[in-house]
Design a protein around this motif. Structure first.
Motif, PDB file in Angstrom:
ATOM      1  N   ALA A   1      -3.235  29.386  17.055  1.00  0.00           N
ATOM      2  CA  ALA A   1      -3.142  29.362  18.520  1.00  0.00           C
ATOM      3  C   ALA A   1      -4.483  29.624  19.184  1.00  0.00           C
ATOM      4  O   ALA A   1      -4.854  28.975  20.159  1.00  0.00           O
ATOM      5  N   ALA A   2      -5.234  30.550  18.657  1.00  0.00           N
ATOM      6  CA  ALA A   2      -6.521  30.885  19.267  1.00  0.00           C
ATOM      7  C   ALA A   2      -7.517  29.736  19.187  1.00  0.00           C
ATOM      8  O   ALA A   2      -8.446  29.668  19.987  1.00  0.00           O
ATOM      9  N   ALA A   3      -7.326  28.822  18.232  1.00  0.00           N
ATOM     10  CA  ALA A   3      -8.268  27.706  18.083  1.00  0.00           C
ATOM     11  C   ALA A   3      -8.249  26.801  19.306  1.00  0.00           C
ATOM     12  O   ALA A   3      -9.303  26.392  19.801  1.00  0.00           O
ATOM     13  N   VAL A   4      -7.068  26.497  19.795  1.00  0.00           N
ATOM     14  CA  VAL A   4      -6.940  25.626  20.968  1.00  0.00           C
ATOM     15  C   VAL A   4      -7.535  26.320  22.185  1.00  0.00           C
ATOM     16  O   VAL A   4      -8.285  25.707  22.958  1.00  0.00           O
ATOM     17  N   GLU A   5      -7.243  27.600  22.340  1.00  0.00           N
ATOM     18  CA  GLU A   5      -7.782  28.358  23.470  1.00  0.00           C
ATOM     19  C   GLU A   5      -9.311  28.424  23.399  1.00  0.00           C
ATOM     20  O   GLU A   5      -9.997  28.267  24.416  1.00  0.00           O
ATOM     21  N   GLN A   6      -9.831  28.662  22.213  1.00  0.00           N
ATOM     22  CA  GLN A   6     -11.282  28.742  22.025  1.00  0.00           C
ATOM     23  C   GLN A   6     -11.939  27.404  22.363  1.00  0.00           C
ATOM     24  O   GLN A   6     -12.949  27.355  23.071  1.00  0.00           O
ATOM     25  N   LEU A   7     -11.346  26.304  21.874  1.00  0.00           N
ATOM     26  CA  LEU A   7     -11.913  24.986  22.153  1.00  0.00           C
ATOM     27  C   LEU A   7     -11.799  24.654  23.645  1.00  0.00           C
ATOM     28  O   LEU A   7     -12.711  24.054  24.217  1.00  0.00           O
ATOM     29  N   ALA A   8     -10.708  25.072  24.278  1.00  0.00           N
ATOM     30  CA  ALA A   8     -10.540  24.836  25.720  1.00  0.00           C
ATOM     31  C   ALA A   8     -11.621  25.559  26.515  1.00  0.00           C
ATOM     32  O   ALA A   8     -12.149  25.028  27.499  1.00  0.00           O
ATOM     33  N   THR A   9     -11.962  26.766  26.087  1.00  0.00           N
ATOM     34  CA  THR A   9     -13.040  27.514  26.748  1.00  0.00           C
ATOM     35  C   THR A   9     -14.364  26.763  26.609  1.00  0.00           C
ATOM     36  O   THR A   9     -15.129  26.641  27.572  1.00  0.00           O
ATOM     37  N   TRP A  10     -14.630  26.256  25.412  1.00  0.00           N
ATOM     38  CA  TRP A  10     -15.858  25.481  25.200  1.00  0.00           C
ATOM     39  C   TRP A  10     -15.847  24.188  26.012  1.00  0.00           C
ATOM     40  O   TRP A  10     -16.880  23.776  26.551  1.00  0.00           O
ATOM     41  N   ALA A  11     -14.684  23.537  26.105  1.00  0.00           N
ATOM     42  CA  ALA A  11     -14.585  22.296  26.885  1.00  0.00           C
ATOM     43  C   ALA A  11     -14.932  22.568  28.341  1.00  0.00           C
ATOM     44  O   ALA A  11     -15.627  21.773  28.993  1.00  0.00           O
TER      45      ALA A  11
END
Length: 198
Positions: free
Chosen positions: A37-47
């Protein structure tokens, strides 16, 4: 691609930022790590930091479907680059390595000659296990380059030499910290000087 904890998602975020801000390219990110779950959130922050679009799927959805949708969306909006983040996996996990092969196949169906790059993140502190990782990942998918990460510690990253010599896979990028500018192109002369420094 790469094993857990090697800095894949962070590398993707930095790369997206550099491609967008420094080269003026339109980037779409695909969050195909659907099980952490944290992977999507982390990538969204980078996006958000990189000011680029992100394509996500439902938790635990098929990573291949997310990769397919990311490339479809990239084509739809005229993106120059689509970067797909895959789940971390150990090179000994046959089912997850097969999943990686499927993600590649799905991308290839969506766009001729794609993926154009398959980068493997290797932690500079890994040592000789990094060579084995690179061997097995490159058997699952044709790896076109190495991103050597975590060079901000005491690691010198000598494993890059073994990977390049044994497998003929070039080191393309190095990561030496958490800041955006800490991802940079690999420079053999600088690397050799740092490797030999006391």
């Amino acid at each position: 691609a790469g094993v857990n904890g090697t800095g894949k998602t962070t590398t993707i975020g930095k790369l997206a930022w550099h491609l967008g801000r420094e080269q003026g390219l339109k980037v779409v990110l695909g969050a195909a790590d659907t099980f952490r779950a944290a992977a999507v959130e982390q990538l969204a922050t980078w996006a958000e930091r990189a000011d680029c679009e992100i394509v996500t799927g439902a938790p635990e959805s098929d990573p291949g479907a997310v990769a397919f949708e990311a490339v479809r969306r990239g084509r739809e909006v005229g993106a120059d680059v689509v970067i797909v983040d895959t789940a971390g996996r150990l090179h000994t996990q046959d089912d997850l390595m097969a999943e990686l092969t499927k993600v590649r196949r799905v991308i290839a169906k969506q766009l001729e000659d794609a993926p154009h790059e398959t980068l493997l993140t290797v932690d500079a502190t890994t040592g000789q296990n990094g060579l084995r990782q690179a061997q097995l990942f490159s058997q699952a998918v044709p790896v076109t380059g190495i991103v050597l990460t975590k060079l901000d510690g005491t690691a010198k990253g000598g494993i890059a030499l073994a990977i390049s010599r044994e497998l003929g896979i070039p080191v393309k990028l190095i990561g030496a910290g958490e800041q955006l500018e800490d991802l940079r192109p690999f420079d053999a002369e600088d690397f050799a000087a740092a490797l030999l420094a006391p």
